[in-house]
Enzyme design. Structure first.
Site, PDB file in Angstrom:
ATOM      1  N   THR A  71      39.183  -0.478  -6.594  1.00 32.85           N
ATOM      2  CA  THR A  71      39.637   0.259  -5.411  1.00 32.85           C
ATOM      3  C   THR A  71      38.553   0.267  -4.341  1.00 32.85           C
ATOM      4  O   THR A  71      38.808  -0.045  -3.170  1.00 32.85           O
ATOM      5  CB  THR A  71      40.003   1.713  -5.805  1.00 32.85           C
ATOM      6  OG1 THR A  71      41.002   1.658  -6.823  1.00 32.85           O
ATOM      7  CG2 THR A  71      40.509   2.506  -4.615  1.00 32.85           C
ATOM      8  N   SER A 198      37.164  -5.527 -11.470  1.00 33.25           N
ATOM      9  CA  SER A 198      37.004  -4.226 -12.107  1.00 33.25           C
ATOM     10  C   SER A 198      36.699  -4.432 -13.585  1.00 33.25           C
ATOM     11  O   SER A 198      37.284  -5.313 -14.224  1.00 33.25           O
ATOM     12  CB  SER A 198      38.291  -3.426 -11.939  1.00 33.25           C
ATOM     13  OG  SER A 198      38.165  -2.176 -12.563  1.00 33.25           O
ATOM     14  N   ALA A 199      35.783  -3.613 -14.132  1.00 31.00           N
ATOM     15  CA  ALA A 199      35.331  -3.827 -15.515  1.00 31.00           C
ATOM     16  C   ALA A 199      36.306  -3.303 -16.554  1.00 31.00           C
ATOM     17  O   ALA A 199      36.392  -3.838 -17.658  1.00 31.00           O
ATOM     18  CB  ALA A 199      33.971  -3.140 -15.710  1.00 31.00           C
ATOM     19  N   HIS A 200      37.052  -2.238 -16.208  1.00 30.27           N
ATOM     20  CA  HIS A 200      37.816  -1.585 -17.278  1.00 30.27           C
ATOM     21  C   HIS A 200      39.090  -2.316 -17.674  1.00 30.27           C
ATOM     22  O   HIS A 200      39.780  -1.905 -18.596  1.00 30.27           O
ATOM     23  CB  HIS A 200      38.095  -0.107 -16.934  1.00 30.27           C
ATOM     24  CG  HIS A 200      39.101   0.126 -15.857  1.00 30.27           C
ATOM     25  ND1 HIS A 200      40.385   0.504 -16.133  1.00 30.27           N
ATOM     26  CD2 HIS A 200      39.025   0.061 -14.510  1.00 30.27           C
ATOM     27  CE1 HIS A 200      41.056   0.670 -14.995  1.00 30.27           C
ATOM     28  NE2 HIS A 200      40.247   0.405 -13.998  1.00 30.27           N
ATOM     29  N   THR A 236      22.249   4.871  -5.865  1.00 29.14           N
ATOM     30  CA  THR A 236      21.554   4.359  -7.051  1.00 29.14           C
ATOM     31  C   THR A 236      22.544   3.615  -7.939  1.00 29.14           C
ATOM     32  O   THR A 236      23.647   4.097  -8.201  1.00 29.14           O
ATOM     33  CB  THR A 236      20.906   5.526  -7.820  1.00 29.14           C
ATOM     34  OG1 THR A 236      19.999   6.167  -6.933  1.00 29.14           O
ATOM     35  CG2 THR A 236      20.169   5.040  -9.058  1.00 29.14           C
ATOM     36  N   CYS A 318      48.748   2.707 -12.256  1.00 33.32           N
ATOM     37  CA  CYS A 318      47.828   3.490 -11.448  1.00 33.32           C
ATOM     38  C   CYS A 318      48.557   4.619 -10.747  1.00 33.32           C
ATOM     39  O   CYS A 318      47.957   5.583 -10.327  1.00 33.32           O
ATOM     40  CB  CYS A 318      47.128   2.599 -10.433  1.00 33.32           C
ATOM     41  SG  CYS A 318      45.889   1.584 -11.211  1.00 33.32           S
TER      42      CYS A 318
END
Ligand code: PLP
Length: 378
Positions: A71, A198-200, A236, A318
């Site tokens: 997103t 996206s990683a998930h 960070t 989503c």
């Protein structure tokens, strides 16, 4: 018994990804911007992960901007182009994820001098190259096209559209969130400006992703601050998330899901002949099945299946929780009633034929129960 069949919503995090996160947090306690040993250890983890991701998606480390997910990656790219261009036309498709549609719609709502063109797919769920080409004009400032649709799995013709955008020098954003891990990605070869990941969706942690930015393209920051990510996304770095993302790359193989998916669809149509498989004739991601079950309400079905231990989705995961018909099905020409009768099943390599058969059985049972209830109410 619990059966998880909602891998397009999220893929359960892999043990090796979780271990990499713990290791990153324990062994590299510092801030990657700090110059001391603890900071350097954290920086090394981020650098190594960036190199791995770059190799995995066919680009160089400098092209990667880590974000909080798909997103944010889409939002950064869209904001960057639109905030630095003369007013003009934005082209996208009516089947994009809300993470593309919403930022475009809200931008245009606040900037009436801009025009948003949403191209519809054909009945198979694919947006034709010709229909996109036909709306590109000299005022086109951005074209957004997803690689694979999250609901139907239909693969879009990204390579062909990218070639046209290159020729016409139109910046292009490809939302590749549902493609990562399913087909090889070669970012540099496409010659596009942006790609979001996206990683998930591949067994990595939730809340981490990346925007790929073509070399030479300037990105304007959405969140100015300490200048991390080469001044392109301050804040960070999420070191454990980045490490967990890296550890998940290439670990989940979805290709074997096709046999289970096909078995589910053929059994379903045998037992419930009125069921329709969406995008059945389009090239699709191997794990995805979107079906329309006329006469059944997707949300009600979802709850019945949940009680029986199945995790599936109705329409877009989503936006599940909202009682809105699937915008993807509406764009494909389905009636509102049909668009509310959809169920999305997205398999993973841990699912077997027993899951496919059990789901069909549960659907038939739910259908009979709901029919009986409707009969009693009448
Ligand atoms: N784009 C597509 C096609 C998706 O399927 C999703 C999530 O389902 C997203 C973007 C959003 O990604 P994230 O959850 O990482 O913000």
């Amino acid at each position: 018994m619990h059966r998880y069949l909602d891998c397009n919503a999220t893929y359960p995090q892999l043990k090796e990804s979780l271990e990499a996160m713990t290791e990153a947090a324990m062994a590299a306690p510092g801030n990657p911007s700090s110059l001391h040993w603890a900071g350097r250890a954290a920086r090394r983890i981020v650098d190594d992960a960036r190199d791995r991701l770059a190799a995995f998606v066919g680009t160089e480390a400098g092209s990667i901007v880590y974000t909080s997910g798909g997103t944010e990656a889409n939002n950064i790219a869209i904001h960057s182009v639109l905030s630095t261009s003369k007013p003009g036309r934005i082209i996208t498709t009516a089947i994009e994820h809300p993470a593309v549609l919403k930022p475009l719609e809200s931008f245009v709502a606040g900037h009436p001098e801009w025009e948003l063109v949403k191209v519809r797919p054909d009945v198979t769920g694919v947006v034709s190259v010709e229909s996109l080409k036909a709306v590109i004009n000299d005022e086109t400032r951005l074209l957004c096209l997803m690689y694979a649709n999250n609901e139907s799995g239909a693969l879009q013709q990204v390579e062909e559209v990218a070639a046209i955008c290159r020729e016409k020098t139109v910046p292009m954003l490809v939302d590749a969130v549902q493609m990562l891990g399913k087909k090889p990605l070669r970012f540099n070869d496409l010659g596009i400006d942006f790609m979001s990941l996206s990683a998930h969706k591949i067994g990595g942690p939730k809340g981490i992703g990346a925007l790929l930015v073509r070399r030479g393209v300037k990105l304007s920051e959405l969140t100015p601050g300490g200048g991390q990510e080469r001044g392109r996304r301050s804040g960070t770095e999420n070191v454990p998330g980045i490490a967990g993302f890296s550890a998940a790359l290439g670990k989940v193989d979805f290709s074997g899901c096709e046999a289970v998916r096909d078995l589910f669809e053929s059994e379903l149509q045998k037992r419930m002949p009125r069921a329709e498989v969406v995008a059945a004739t389009a090239p699709r991601t191997a794990n995805t099945s979107l079906v329309i079950l006329p006469g059944l309400d997707g949300e009600t079905l979802l709850m019945q299946l949940d009680l029986a231990g199945f995790a599936v989705a109705s329409g877009s995961a989503c936006s599940s929780g909202k009682r809105e018909p699937s915008h993807v099905l509406l764009a494909m020409g389905a009636s509102e009633l049909k668009a509310r009768s959809s169920l999305r099943v997205s398999f993973g390599p841990d699912n077997g034929s027993d899951d496919a058969i059990a789901l069909v059985e549960a659907l038939v049972t739910a259908d009979q129960r709901l029919k009986k209830m409707a009969g009693m109410a009448a």
